[in-house]
Design a protein around this motif. Structure first.
Motif, PDB file in Angstrom:
ATOM      1  N   LEU A   8       3.524  19.274  29.885  1.00 54.17           N
ATOM      2  CA  LEU A   8       4.773  19.778  30.445  1.00 54.17           C
ATOM      3  C   LEU A   8       4.725  21.284  30.631  1.00 54.17           C
ATOM      4  CD1 LEU A   8       7.318  17.768  28.288  1.00 54.17           C
ATOM      5  CD2 LEU A   8       6.389  17.180  30.522  1.00 54.17           C
ATOM      6  N   ARG A   9       5.431  21.747  31.634  1.00 47.67           N
ATOM      7  CA  ARG A   9       5.549  23.177  31.917  1.00 47.67           C
ATOM      8  C   ARG A   9       6.176  23.879  30.708  1.00 47.67           C
ATOM      9  NH1 ARG A   9       5.883  24.504  37.118  1.00 47.67           N
ATOM     10  NH2 ARG A   9       6.821  22.498  37.572  1.00 47.67           N
ATOM     11  N   GLU A  47      11.334   7.855  32.591  1.00 49.11           N
ATOM     12  CA  GLU A  47      11.531   7.290  31.257  1.00 49.11           C
ATOM     13  C   GLU A  47      10.287   6.522  30.849  1.00 49.11           C
ATOM     14  OE1 GLU A  47      15.179   5.357  30.179  1.00 49.11           O
ATOM     15  OE2 GLU A  47      16.153   6.196  31.947  1.00 49.11           O
ATOM     16  N   LEU A  48       9.842   6.759  29.620  1.00 49.21           N
ATOM     17  CA  LEU A  48       8.635   6.114  29.107  1.00 49.21           C
ATOM     18  C   LEU A  48       8.943   5.414  27.794  1.00 49.21           C
ATOM     19  CD1 LEU A  48       6.235   9.130  29.667  1.00 49.21           C
ATOM     20  CD2 LEU A  48       6.513   7.153  31.148  1.00 49.21           C
ATOM     21  N   ARG A  49       8.302   4.267  27.590  1.00 48.89           N
ATOM     22  CA  ARG A  49       8.459   3.493  26.357  1.00 48.89           C
ATOM     23  C   ARG A  49       7.065   3.204  25.806  1.00 48.89           C
ATOM     24  NH1 ARG A  49      12.590   0.240  24.485  1.00 48.89           N
ATOM     25  NH2 ARG A  49      13.673   0.561  26.450  1.00 48.89           N
ATOM     26  N   CYS A  50       6.916   3.356  24.504  1.00 47.13           N
ATOM     27  CA  CYS A  50       5.631   3.182  23.842  1.00 47.13           C
ATOM     28  C   CYS A  50       5.506   1.769  23.269  1.00 47.13           C
ATOM     29  CB  CYS A  50       5.499   4.218  22.718  1.00 47.13           C
ATOM     30  SG  CYS A  50       3.911   4.209  21.885  1.00 47.13           S
ATOM     31  N   ALA A  59      12.220  10.622  27.856  1.00 47.02           N
ATOM     32  CA  ALA A  59      12.733  10.880  29.202  1.00 47.02           C
ATOM     33  C   ALA A  59      12.429  12.334  29.533  1.00 47.02           C
ATOM     34  CB  ALA A  59      14.226  10.623  29.274  1.00 47.02           C
ATOM     35  N   VAL A  60      11.841  12.557  30.701  1.00 53.34           N
ATOM     36  CA  VAL A  60      11.470  13.911  31.116  1.00 53.34           C
ATOM     37  C   VAL A  60      11.658  14.029  32.627  1.00 53.34           C
ATOM     38  CG1 VAL A  60       9.025  13.360  31.389  1.00 53.34           C
ATOM     39  CG2 VAL A  60       9.691  15.690  30.887  1.00 53.34           C
ATOM     40  N   ARG A  61      12.046  15.211  33.075  1.00 49.54           N
ATOM     41  CA  ARG A  61      12.189  15.440  34.517  1.00 49.54           C
ATOM     42  C   ARG A  61      10.808  15.552  35.148  1.00 49.54           C
ATOM     43  NH1 ARG A  61      17.089  19.014  36.306  1.00 49.54           N
ATOM     44  NH2 ARG A  61      15.754  18.974  38.117  1.00 49.54           N
TER      45      ARG A  61
END
Length: 90
Positions: A8-9, A47-50, A59-61
């Protein structure tokens, strides 16, 4: 187990999730790549799920993601280098 890692930035630490099947992680990888190519005005929320940690949700932009990589998580521990690119300066 396959890992998907996001850089991520402005963040020195990556975000990672694990998936059991390569097809699942490859599909998410393609979705993230497509989201990264969208114009900044229409930035999506990813959105990501492990699979490994069932309660882990991220959740990330999409505009904050600067790189994404997939690697296979091996069960062999030891002095192996971390996946990704490295710069060897002697």
């Amino acid at each position: 187990m396959y890992s998907l890692e996001l850089s991520l930035r402005y963040s020195p630490f990556p975000i990672a999730i694990q998936k059991k099947e390569f097809e699942d992680v490859k599909r998410i990888y393609e979705e993230i790549k497509n989201s990264m190519n969208e114009p900044l005005e229409t930035s999506n929320l990813v959105e990501l799920r492990c699979d490994k940690v069932q309660d882990k949700l991220i959740a990330v932009r999409a505009q904050e993601i600067i790189s994404v990589q997939i690697y296979e998580k091996s069960s062999v521990a030891g002095g192996a280098k971390r996946p990704g690119f490295s710069l060897d300066i002697d």
